[in-house]
Design an enzyme around this catalytic site. Structure first.
Site, PDB file in Angstrom:
ATOM      1  N   ASP A   1       0.828  -1.206   0.000  1.00 56.93           N
ATOM      2  CA  ASP A   1       0.000   0.000   0.000  1.00 56.93           C
ATOM      3  C   ASP A   1       0.868   1.264   0.000  1.00 56.93           C
ATOM      4  O   ASP A   1       1.976   1.251   0.536  1.00 56.93           O
ATOM      5  CB  ASP A   1      -0.907  -0.010   1.245  1.00 56.93           C
ATOM      6  CG  ASP A   1      -2.080   0.944   1.091  1.00 56.93           C
ATOM      7  OD1 ASP A   1      -2.335   1.417  -0.034  1.00 56.93           O
ATOM      8  OD2 ASP A   1      -2.739   1.225   2.106  1.00 56.93           O
ATOM      9  N   GLY A   2       0.339   2.319  -0.592  1.00 55.42           N
ATOM     10  CA  GLY A   2       1.016   3.615  -0.512  1.00 55.42           C
ATOM     11  C   GLY A   2       1.559   4.145  -1.817  1.00 55.42           C
ATOM     12  O   GLY A   2       2.185   5.215  -1.836  1.00 55.42           O
TER      13      GLY A   2
ATOM     14  N   ASN B   1     -10.747  -2.977  -6.040  1.00 51.93           N
ATOM     15  CA  ASN B   1      -9.984  -1.997  -6.822  1.00 51.93           C
ATOM     16  C   ASN B   1     -10.612  -1.688  -8.184  1.00 51.93           C
ATOM     17  O   ASN B   1     -10.292  -0.674  -8.819  1.00 51.93           O
ATOM     18  CB  ASN B   1      -8.530  -2.456  -7.027  1.00 51.93           C
ATOM     19  CG  ASN B   1      -7.674  -2.347  -5.769  1.00 51.93           C
ATOM     20  OD1 ASN B   1      -6.681  -3.050  -5.627  1.00 51.93           O
ATOM     21  ND2 ASN B   1      -8.047  -1.466  -4.846  1.00 51.93           N
TER      22      ASN B   1
ATOM     23  N   ARG C   1      -0.762   9.227 -10.056  1.00 52.50           N
ATOM     24  CA  ARG C   1      -0.809   8.023  -9.227  1.00 52.50           C
ATOM     25  C   ARG C   1      -0.175   6.817  -9.924  1.00 52.50           C
ATOM     26  O   ARG C   1       0.487   5.990  -9.298  1.00 52.50           O
ATOM     27  CB  ARG C   1      -2.261   7.698  -8.863  1.00 52.50           C
ATOM     28  CG  ARG C   1      -2.881   8.662  -7.869  1.00 52.50           C
ATOM     29  CD  ARG C   1      -4.342   8.298  -7.622  1.00 52.50           C
ATOM     30  NE  ARG C   1      -4.488   6.938  -7.127  1.00 52.50           N
ATOM     31  CZ  ARG C   1      -4.330   6.588  -5.846  1.00 52.50           C
ATOM     32  NH1 ARG C   1      -4.043   7.503  -4.936  1.00 52.50           N
ATOM     33  NH2 ARG C   1      -4.480   5.336  -5.470  1.00 52.50           N
TER      34      ARG C   1
ATOM     35  N   ARG D   1       2.098  -5.072   6.016  1.00 55.79           N
ATOM     36  CA  ARG D   1       1.336  -4.039   5.314  1.00 55.79           C
ATOM     37  C   ARG D   1       2.120  -2.745   5.341  1.00 55.79           C
ATOM     38  O   ARG D   1       2.450  -2.232   6.413  1.00 55.79           O
ATOM     39  CB  ARG D   1      -0.047  -3.820   5.937  1.00 55.79           C
ATOM     40  CG  ARG D   1      -0.820  -2.751   5.170  1.00 55.79           C
ATOM     41  CD  ARG D   1      -2.270  -2.613   5.544  1.00 55.79           C
ATOM     42  NE  ARG D   1      -2.893  -1.714   4.578  1.00 55.79           N
ATOM     43  CZ  ARG D   1      -4.126  -1.805   4.128  1.00 55.79           C
ATOM     44  NH1 ARG D   1      -4.921  -2.750   4.563  1.00 55.79           N
ATOM     45  NH2 ARG D   1      -4.583  -0.944   3.241  1.00 55.79           N
TER      46      ARG D   1
ATOM     47  N   ARG E   1     -12.039   1.851  -8.652  1.00 52.46           N
ATOM     48  CA  ARG E   1     -11.208   3.059  -8.796  1.00 52.46           C
ATOM     49  C   ARG E   1     -11.534   3.723 -10.138  1.00 52.46           C
ATOM     50  O   ARG E   1     -12.144   3.096 -11.007  1.00 52.46           O
ATOM     51  CB  ARG E   1      -9.726   2.669  -8.742  1.00 52.46           C
ATOM     52  CG  ARG E   1      -9.339   2.181  -7.369  1.00 52.46           C
ATOM     53  CD  ARG E   1      -7.850   2.034  -7.204  1.00 52.46           C
ATOM     54  NE  ARG E   1      -7.566   1.732  -5.812  1.00 52.46           N
ATOM     55  CZ  ARG E   1      -6.420   1.991  -5.201  1.00 52.46           C
ATOM     56  NH1 ARG E   1      -5.435   2.545  -5.872  1.00 52.46           N
ATOM     57  NH2 ARG E   1      -6.242   1.697  -3.946  1.00 52.46           N
TER      58      ARG E   1
ATOM     59  N   TRP F   1       2.750   8.046  -2.456  1.00 51.17           N
ATOM     60  CA  TRP F   1       4.148   8.241  -2.847  1.00 51.17           C
ATOM     61  C   TRP F   1       4.216   9.166  -4.063  1.00 51.17           C
ATOM     62  O   TRP F   1       5.026  10.095  -4.111  1.00 51.17           O
ATOM     63  CB  TRP F   1       4.780   6.878  -3.160  1.00 51.17           C
ATOM     64  CG  TRP F   1       6.232   6.927  -3.505  1.00 51.17           C
ATOM     65  CD1 TRP F   1       7.285   6.781  -2.651  1.00 51.17           C
ATOM     66  CD2 TRP F   1       6.796   7.133  -4.812  1.00 51.17           C
ATOM     67  NE1 TRP F   1       8.474   6.880  -3.340  1.00 51.17           N
ATOM     68  CE2 TRP F   1       8.205   7.100  -4.664  1.00 51.17           C
ATOM     69  CE3 TRP F   1       6.265   7.340  -6.086  1.00 51.17           C
ATOM     70  CZ2 TRP F   1       9.076   7.261  -5.735  1.00 51.17           C
ATOM     71  CZ3 TRP F   1       7.140   7.510  -7.158  1.00 51.17           C
ATOM     72  CH2 TRP F   1       8.525   7.478  -6.975  1.00 51.17           C
TER      73      TRP F   1
ATOM     74  N   HIS G   1       2.450   3.442  -9.006  1.00 55.71           N
ATOM     75  CA  HIS G   1       2.295   2.011  -9.267  1.00 55.71           C
ATOM     76  C   HIS G   1       3.483   1.467 -10.076  1.00 55.71           C
ATOM     77  O   HIS G   1       3.965   0.370  -9.825  1.00 55.71           O
ATOM     78  CB  HIS G   1       0.984   1.745 -10.020  1.00 55.71           C
ATOM     79  CG  HIS G   1      -0.248   2.102  -9.216  1.00 55.71           C
ATOM     80  ND1 HIS G   1      -0.382   1.783  -7.888  1.00 55.71           N
ATOM     81  CD2 HIS G   1      -1.391   2.739  -9.562  1.00 55.71           C
ATOM     82  CE1 HIS G   1      -1.560   2.214  -7.445  1.00 55.71           C
ATOM     83  NE2 HIS G   1      -2.176   2.805  -8.440  1.00 55.71           N
TER      84      HIS G   1
ATOM     85  N   GLU H   1       1.260 -13.725  11.832  1.00 57.95           N
ATOM     86  CA  GLU H   1       1.792 -12.579  12.563  1.00 57.95           C
ATOM     87  C   GLU H   1       1.674 -11.355  11.654  1.00 57.95           C
ATOM     88  O   GLU H   1       1.837 -11.467  10.434  1.00 57.95           O
ATOM     89  CB  GLU H   1       3.269 -12.803  12.913  1.00 57.95           C
ATOM     90  CG  GLU H   1       3.511 -13.987  13.821  1.00 57.95           C
ATOM     91  CD  GLU H   1       2.945 -13.775  15.221  1.00 57.95           C
ATOM     92  OE1 GLU H   1       3.028 -12.639  15.722  1.00 57.95           O
ATOM     93  OE2 GLU H   1       2.407 -14.745  15.789  1.00 57.95           O
TER      94      GLU H   1
ATOM     95  N   SER I   1      -7.228  -5.814  -5.736  1.00 58.70           N
ATOM     96  CA  SER I   1      -8.330  -6.462  -5.012  1.00 58.70           C
ATOM     97  C   SER I   1      -9.623  -6.399  -5.821  1.00 58.70           C
ATOM     98  O   SER I   1      -9.740  -5.607  -6.765  1.00 58.70           O
ATOM     99  CB  SER I   1      -8.537  -5.776  -3.663  1.00 58.70           C
ATOM    100  OG  SER I   1      -9.169  -4.523  -3.856  1.00 58.70           O
TER     101      SER I   1
HETATM  102  C1  FPP Z   1      -1.763   0.193  -3.471  1.00 57.99           C
HETATM  103  O1  FPP Z   1      -1.463   1.542  -3.472  1.00 57.99           O
HETATM  104  C2  FPP Z   1      -1.499  -0.447  -4.784  1.00 57.99           C
HETATM  105  C3  FPP Z   1      -2.451  -0.947  -5.625  1.00 57.99           C
HETATM  106  C4  FPP Z   1      -3.862  -0.957  -5.276  1.00 57.99           C
HETATM  107  C5  FPP Z   1      -2.165  -1.532  -6.941  1.00 57.99           C
HETATM  108  C6  FPP Z   1      -0.768  -1.999  -7.146  1.00 57.99           C
HETATM  109  C7  FPP Z   1      -0.694  -2.909  -8.303  1.00 57.99           C
HETATM  110  C8  FPP Z   1       0.195  -2.813  -9.262  1.00 57.99           C
HETATM  111  C9  FPP Z   1       1.178  -1.734  -9.262  1.00 57.99           C
HETATM  112  C10 FPP Z   1       0.238  -3.813 -10.382  1.00 57.99           C
HETATM  113  C11 FPP Z   1       0.753  -5.112  -9.839  1.00 57.99           C
HETATM  114  C12 FPP Z   1       1.586  -5.848 -10.755  1.00 57.99           C
HETATM  115  C13 FPP Z   1       2.376  -6.912 -10.405  1.00 57.99           C
HETATM  116  C14 FPP Z   1       3.308  -7.439 -11.395  1.00 57.99           C
HETATM  117  C15 FPP Z   1       2.338  -7.562  -9.083  1.00 57.99           C
HETATM  118  P1  FPP Z   1      -2.626   2.645  -3.378  1.00 57.99           P
HETATM  119  O2  FPP Z   1      -2.961   3.090  -4.761  1.00 57.99           O
HETATM  120  O3  FPP Z   1      -3.782   2.124  -2.614  1.00 57.99           O
HETATM  121  O4  FPP Z   1      -1.883   3.766  -2.591  1.00 57.99           O
HETATM  122  P2  FPP Z   1      -2.525   4.887  -1.676  1.00 57.99           P
HETATM  123  O5  FPP Z   1      -3.123   4.190  -0.488  1.00 57.99           O
HETATM  124  O6  FPP Z   1      -1.357   5.733  -1.316  1.00 57.99           O
HETATM  125  O7  FPP Z   1      -3.547   5.621  -2.512  1.00 57.99           O
END
Ligand code: FPP
Length: 253
Positions: A33-34, A81, A46, A197, A84, A38, A50, A216, A78
């Site tokens: 998360d984050g 998600n 955003r 997390r 979004r 970031w 990612h 844990e 998820s």
């Molecule tokens: C959480 O940050 C991240 C996600 C919901 C998506 C991340 C998924 C990818 C980058 C693709 C995955 C690909 C592979 C190969 C595993 P957030 O957007 O919730 O951050 P925030 O809480 O700061 O808004």
């Protein structure tokens, strides 16, 4: 990333068989998360968060592998998600497509077994084929197992297991924990010993609801793209100080 044999799984608890004093977690699951925050902190879109977040995965995976972890599950997308903004969803799907295209061969050469956990039918046919082909290519690898939880939700996983048990006509008296776990998306992996997390939130967000019964937890305010090997090393160190009793009494008093 070469691997020794996987640790045996206690089929009753779905946990890797380890003593109560935890050593190396056999299975580490991560809520990454984050990424959005970031990016925002840097005035970037955003999706840039990612993109950088995905780049962090390899390094963290290597650290965990070097420390003897055998299974890693990443919460990448998820079931919630999908709600979004469409451009963010599109962008994440594109990043997954790109990561599969660019990383799978190298993961294969590192003896990593890639497994998708989650629903596949909502992914577009191109992604479905990529996911299937990554699994086919790496299915006999004996190193670390990398579970990518994509279009994954713990509640949906449990409901889907129930539906399949009914569809299979399993008699009521045969439904126990041991059988139930064979119907989960994660049936190939032991339950996570440790769930990390990032991003500062203190919730489970529909991740591995069944499997996390005795995991844990470690929470950190560090945003996923900032997570470094040094912090991962510290988390693993802290894990060794946890006393795991699985609901029982500590035999050492
Ligand atoms: C959480 O940050 C991240 C996600 C919901 C998506 C991340 C998924 C990818 C980058 C693709 C995955 C690909 C592979 C190969 C595993 P957030 O957007 O919730 O951050 P925030 O809480 O700061 O808004």
């Amino acid at each position: 990333m070469t691997g020794a044999a996987r640790p045996p799984v206690d089929q009753e608890r779905g946990q890797t068989c380890q003593s109560a004093r935890a050593t190396v977690p056999g299975h580490v699951a991560i809520i990454m998360d984050g990424n959005g925050r970031w990016a925002k902190q840097r005035g970037l879109p955003r999706l840039e968060g990612h993109r950088v977040g995905v780049e962090r995965i390899r390094n963290i995976l290597e650290t965990l592998t070097q420390r003897g972890v055998r299974y890693v599950t990443l919460y990448a997308f998820s079931t919630e998600n999908w709600y979004r903004p469409p451009e963010e969803v599109e962008g994440i799907l594109e990043i997954l497509h790109q990561a599969l295209r660019e990383q799978v061969q190298s993961l294969h050469e590192s003896n990593v077994r890639v497994v998708h956990v989650g629903k596949v039918d909502r992914l577009d046919p191109r992604l479905q084929e990529q996911v299937a082909s990554a699994q086919r290519l790496t299915c006999d690898n004996t190193g670390i197992t990398l579970n990518v939880a994509f279009d994954y939700g713990g509640r949906e996983e449990i409901l889907e297991a129930v539906r399949r048990i009914i569809r299979d006509g399993v008699p009521e008296e045969a439904v126990d924990e041991r059988l139930f776990r064979t119907y989960l998306f994660t049936h190939d992996s032991p339950d996570p010993d440790l769930i990390i997390r990032t991003g500062g939130e203190l919730r489970i967000s529909n991740f591995l609801l069944w499997q996390s019964a005795y995991s844990e937890y470690y929470h950190t305010p560090t945003l996923w793209p900032d997570l470094g090997s040094d912090e991962v090393e510290r988390v693993l160190e802290e894990f060794t100080r946890r006393q795991r009793r699985f609901g029982r009494v500590d035999p050492e008093g």
